[in-house]
Structures are given as C-alpha cells and as structure tokens.
Design an enzyme around this catalytic site. Structure first.
Site, PDB file in Angstrom:
ATOM      1  N   GLY A  10      73.394  92.942 136.833  1.00 30.74           N
ATOM      2  CA  GLY A  10      72.496  93.634 138.181  1.00 30.74           C
ATOM      3  C   GLY A  10      74.066  94.742 137.860  1.00 30.74           C
ATOM      4  O   GLY A  10      75.176  94.128 137.443  1.00 30.74           O
ATOM      5  N   ILE A 127      79.348  91.305 142.895  1.00 30.23           N
ATOM      6  CA  ILE A 127      79.224  91.926 144.055  1.00 30.23           C
ATOM      7  C   ILE A 127      79.076  90.683 145.049  1.00 30.23           C
ATOM      8  O   ILE A 127      80.379  90.366 145.896  1.00 30.23           O
ATOM      9  CB  ILE A 127      78.751  92.844 144.963  1.00 30.23           C
ATOM     10  CG1 ILE A 127      77.156  92.062 145.262  1.00 30.23           C
ATOM     11  CG2 ILE A 127      78.466  94.193 144.368  1.00 30.23           C
ATOM     12  CD1 ILE A 127      76.208  93.006 145.692  1.00 30.23           C
ATOM     13  N   ASP A 128      78.609  89.472 144.208  1.00 27.07           N
ATOM     14  CA  ASP A 128      78.533  87.927 144.769  1.00 27.07           C
ATOM     15  C   ASP A 128      79.618  86.976 144.911  1.00 27.07           C
ATOM     16  O   ASP A 128      79.716  86.477 146.036  1.00 27.07           O
ATOM     17  CB  ASP A 128      77.215  87.436 144.238  1.00 27.07           C
ATOM     18  CG  ASP A 128      76.090  88.009 144.524  1.00 27.07           C
ATOM     19  OD1 ASP A 128      75.970  89.130 145.169  1.00 27.07           O
ATOM     20  OD2 ASP A 128      75.415  87.420 143.670  1.00 27.07           O
ATOM     21  N   ARG A 163      70.132  93.375 172.404  1.00 19.53           N
ATOM     22  CA  ARG A 163      69.606  92.143 170.928  1.00 19.53           C
ATOM     23  C   ARG A 163      70.260  91.386 170.110  1.00 19.53           C
ATOM     24  O   ARG A 163      71.336  91.544 170.046  1.00 19.53           O
ATOM     25  CB  ARG A 163      68.698  93.669 170.099  1.00 19.53           C
ATOM     26  CG  ARG A 163      67.079  94.473 170.434  1.00 19.53           C
ATOM     27  CD  ARG A 163      66.977  95.129 169.933  1.00 19.53           C
ATOM     28  NE  ARG A 163      65.990  95.874 169.792  1.00 19.53           N
ATOM     29  CZ  ARG A 163      65.391  97.159 169.641  1.00 19.53           C
ATOM     30  NH1 ARG A 163      65.934  98.023 168.958  1.00 19.53           N
ATOM     31  NH2 ARG A 163      64.199  98.043 170.526  1.00 19.53           N
TER      32      ARG A 163
HETATM   33  O1  F6P Z   1      73.518  91.300 141.408  1.00 16.85           O
HETATM   34  C1  F6P Z   1      73.727  89.928 142.429  1.00 16.85           C
HETATM   35  C2  F6P Z   1      73.033  90.372 142.962  1.00 16.85           C
HETATM   36  O2  F6P Z   1      73.343  91.274 143.671  1.00 16.85           O
HETATM   37  C3  F6P Z   1      72.274  88.679 143.747  1.00 16.85           C
HETATM   38  O3  F6P Z   1      73.090  88.737 144.732  1.00 16.85           O
HETATM   39  C4  F6P Z   1      71.018  89.540 144.628  1.00 16.85           C
HETATM   40  O4  F6P Z   1      70.341  88.573 144.296  1.00 16.85           O
HETATM   41  C5  F6P Z   1      70.562  90.102 142.886  1.00 16.85           C
HETATM   42  O5  F6P Z   1      71.572  90.718 142.301  1.00 16.85           O
HETATM   43  C6  F6P Z   1      69.109  91.268 143.104  1.00 16.85           C
HETATM   44  O6  F6P Z   1      69.378  92.688 141.250  1.00 16.85           O
HETATM   45  P1  F6P Z   1      68.170  93.192 141.224  1.00 16.85           P
HETATM   46  O7  F6P Z   1      67.448  93.519 142.761  1.00 16.85           O
HETATM   47  O8  F6P Z   1      69.058  93.360 140.536  1.00 16.85           O
HETATM   48  O9  F6P Z   1      67.469  91.908 140.386  1.00 16.85           O
END
Ligand code: F6P
Length: 344
Positions: A10, A127-128, A163
């Site tokens: 990602g 980012i994770d 809410r």
């Molecule tokens: O880069 C990791 C991440 O941000 C995860 O937290 C998320 O689930 C995933 O990428 C989603 O990525 P994509 O939609 O590009 O498969």
C-alpha cells in the site's frame, strides 16, 4: 553502480521523500545510476523502469503517494518468478535493489536476498506502524495527524447532536493508528485488534459519560478490531484479489450495537484511504529522508538482506528476516495504563 528502487504494498506518505534521498545521494553525490522500477515487482519482472536523475525527483519531497506506482504481489506468485527476477538483475547489471515496503514486501525481499542470493536492501514503510525490527515506520505520524484532525472535527458535530460517533481507522493487524489518534483526540473508548472488546463494556463507558452530563462520545475503532467471542455477530469480510480481508465492516456493526445498548443515536465515519493520501508531516519527511540516505550507505556496504531501521532515534541496520510473516503489535502498557485512563 546500477541501483534499483521500487515501492511495494500500500502507498504511504513519505515514499517520494525516500526515493528523492536515494537519488540525491546515489546519483547526485555518488554518480551512480538509479533505476526506478514501476509498479513494484511488476516493473522488475517486465523490465519497466526509468533512470532517475535529480530532475526527476525535484519537487517530490512534500508529495504523497509514490512517483513509481505500487502494487501488491511478488515474484513468488509465478512459478518462474524468482528465475526471471535473477535474469533481470543480470540483464540490467543491477548491483543492488532497494525495496521500500511493509511487512509483505520486506518478507519477500528477505526471501529473495537470503534464500536466493539477490542483493537487496529494505526500507520499512507503512501508515500502520506494524513492521517488526524498527521503532517506527514513516507514514504513521501523518496518518495519526489526519485521523486526529478528523476526530477533533467530529467532536463538535457529535456534541451538537448528542451522538455517539464511531470512527473507523486503518490497522488490520495492529491498532497503532487507533491508539495514538484516539489518545490524541480524547476518545471515549478505543478498540484495537490486540484487545478483543465487548460492546456491553463500551456501552457502559459511554452511558457513564453521558450520565455525568458529558454529551457526545467518540469511539475510535481500528478496522481489524475483534469482539470477544460470542459477544457480537460480525459478517465475514470479503477478500481482495490477493486473498486479504477487505475491512470496513466492524464500525457498521459496533455503532448500531452501541445505539441499542445506550439509547443514544450513533453515526459511523470510516476515514479509509484519506489516512494514506496527501503530504507527509515534517517528521515523516525527515524520517524518510534519513532512511533513504541510510539505504544507499547499506548498498555501498553490501549489507544485503538487511533493512534500515529506527532504534532509539538512530538509524541502524537489522536483518529483514525479523519481518517474515510478523506484525509489530501495539504497546499494551500505552493502551492499558495511558489511553484507558482517559476512557469515558
Ligand atoms: O497499508 C496498510 C493498510 O493501510 C491497511 O491498514 C489497510 O487495511 C490496507 O492498507 C488497505 O489497503 P488497500 O485498500 O490498498 O488494499
């Protein structure tokens, strides 16, 4: 030397800053040739690349995404993928390849380097923030800031309507973004993959807060958060083309459950890819730049099979083997002793 670079998995704010640093040092200072492969391993296998000089990386430091494009997938997806990769290295005279990626890409890079002898250096990104072997990955701080800004905004609208806002953030196997953004944003409760939750306990926290006259609650949920067994029905997630679970349903289940248990109206906000887009924070630009320069030093030192990593503020090298199939989960002390102290 011919030094290749690719971005895998990602995307993440700061990738361009790493590429820029590699080109500035390896080409600008060292006079070496830098080959940027398009679309991760697809570009290697299909020999799609561009020679990166200073003009190609001018102005990319603050840009999100990656100028090289990125994909999931690897040479191991093809029966002859490793052989083809070796052939491409030989044909292009590649002396080294820098792989900028998360757990998946670094696992692949480690296998190609240590099990198949390819000259590969890793740079951890995501980012994770869930890569083992480094104190932090770039992109995480940016994502946390984006999520925190969103939570701040949601507070005022939640208060106006009394809410419960359920804010879903990324983090499929580790709850780093939820933990940090939830803590920074004053969340009423934070749900992370590492600590299975019970909606009745969350509802109690929410109800007690409202009983005290504190209107509105913000519940921050990591996409990979899981309920305690038997406490809540969550639909089976669909899978993407790589067989990975497509998240995005947990908040849709948690919000109505909380409404039912507390009597308060709820709304769901899924921040999704907003967290991955746009310009990196100053911190991430600095970390990315340091990683990029250190990756070139690692190439010069022929430290293949290693990745650059942050340890107590210093950039060091560690074996990429530590990433194989691993996830760096949250600091439970930070969750239990610090974040939880502010729940309610
Ligand atoms: O880069 C990791 C991440 O941000 C995860 O937290 C998320 O689930 C995933 O990428 C989603 O990525 P994509 O939609 O590009 O498969």
């Amino acid at each position: 030397m011919n030094i290749g670079v690719l971005t895998g998995g990602g995307d993440c704010p700061g990738l361009n800053a790493v590429i820029r640093a590699i080109v500035r040092k390896a080409h600008g200072v060292g006079g070496h040739r830098v080959l940027g492969f398009y679309d991760a391993w697809d570009g290697v296998l299909e020999k799609r690349y561009e020679v990166l000089d200073i003009s190609k990386v001018r102005g990319i430091l603050p840009k999100g995404g990656t100028i090289l494009g990125t994909r999931r997938g690897s040479p191991f997806d093809y029966p002859d993928g490793v052989e083809r990769t070796k052939q491409v290295f030989a044909e292009l005279g590649l002396d080294a390849l820098v792989v900028i990626g998360g757990n998946g890409s670094l696992t692949v890079a480690s296998m190609l380097a240590d099990d198949h002898g390819l000259p590969i250096i890793g740079v951890p990104k995501t980012i994770d923030n869930d890569v083992v072997g480094t104190d932090a990955t770039f992109g995480f701080q940016t994502a946390v800031q984006i999520a925190t800004d969103a939570i701040d905004r949601l507070h005022t609208t939640a208060e106006s309507h009394d809410r419960v806002m359920v804010v879903e953030v990324m983090g499929r196997d580790a709850g780093w973004i939820a933990l940090h953004a939830g803590l920074a944003g004053g969340a009423t409760a934070i749900l992370v993959p590492e600590v299975p939750f019970d909606t009745r306990e969350v509802a109690n926290i929410v109800s007690k807060r409202h009983d005290r006259g504190r209107y509105a609650s913000l519940v921050v949920v990591a996409e990979g958060a899981k309920p305690k067994p038997g406490t809540l029905d969550v639909p089976e997630p669909a899978l993407d083309k790589y067989g990975r679970e497509l998240h995005g349903s947990i908040s849709q289940v948690v919000a109505p459950a909380l409404s039912k248990l507390t009597g308060y109206e709820s709304r769901v906000v899924q921040l999704g890819h907003v967290q991955r887009g746009g310009t990196p924070t100053a911190y991430d630009r600095v970390l990315s730049s340091r990683f990029g320069l250190a990756a070139v030093d690692a190439v010069y030192a022929k430290a293949f099979g290693l990745m650059v990593a942050l340890h107590c503020g210093r950039i060091e090298r560690v074996s990429m083997q530590v990433t194989r199939g691993q996830t760096r989960t949250i600091d439970l002390d930070l969750f239990n002793d610090v974040a939880a102290a502010f729940f309610g």
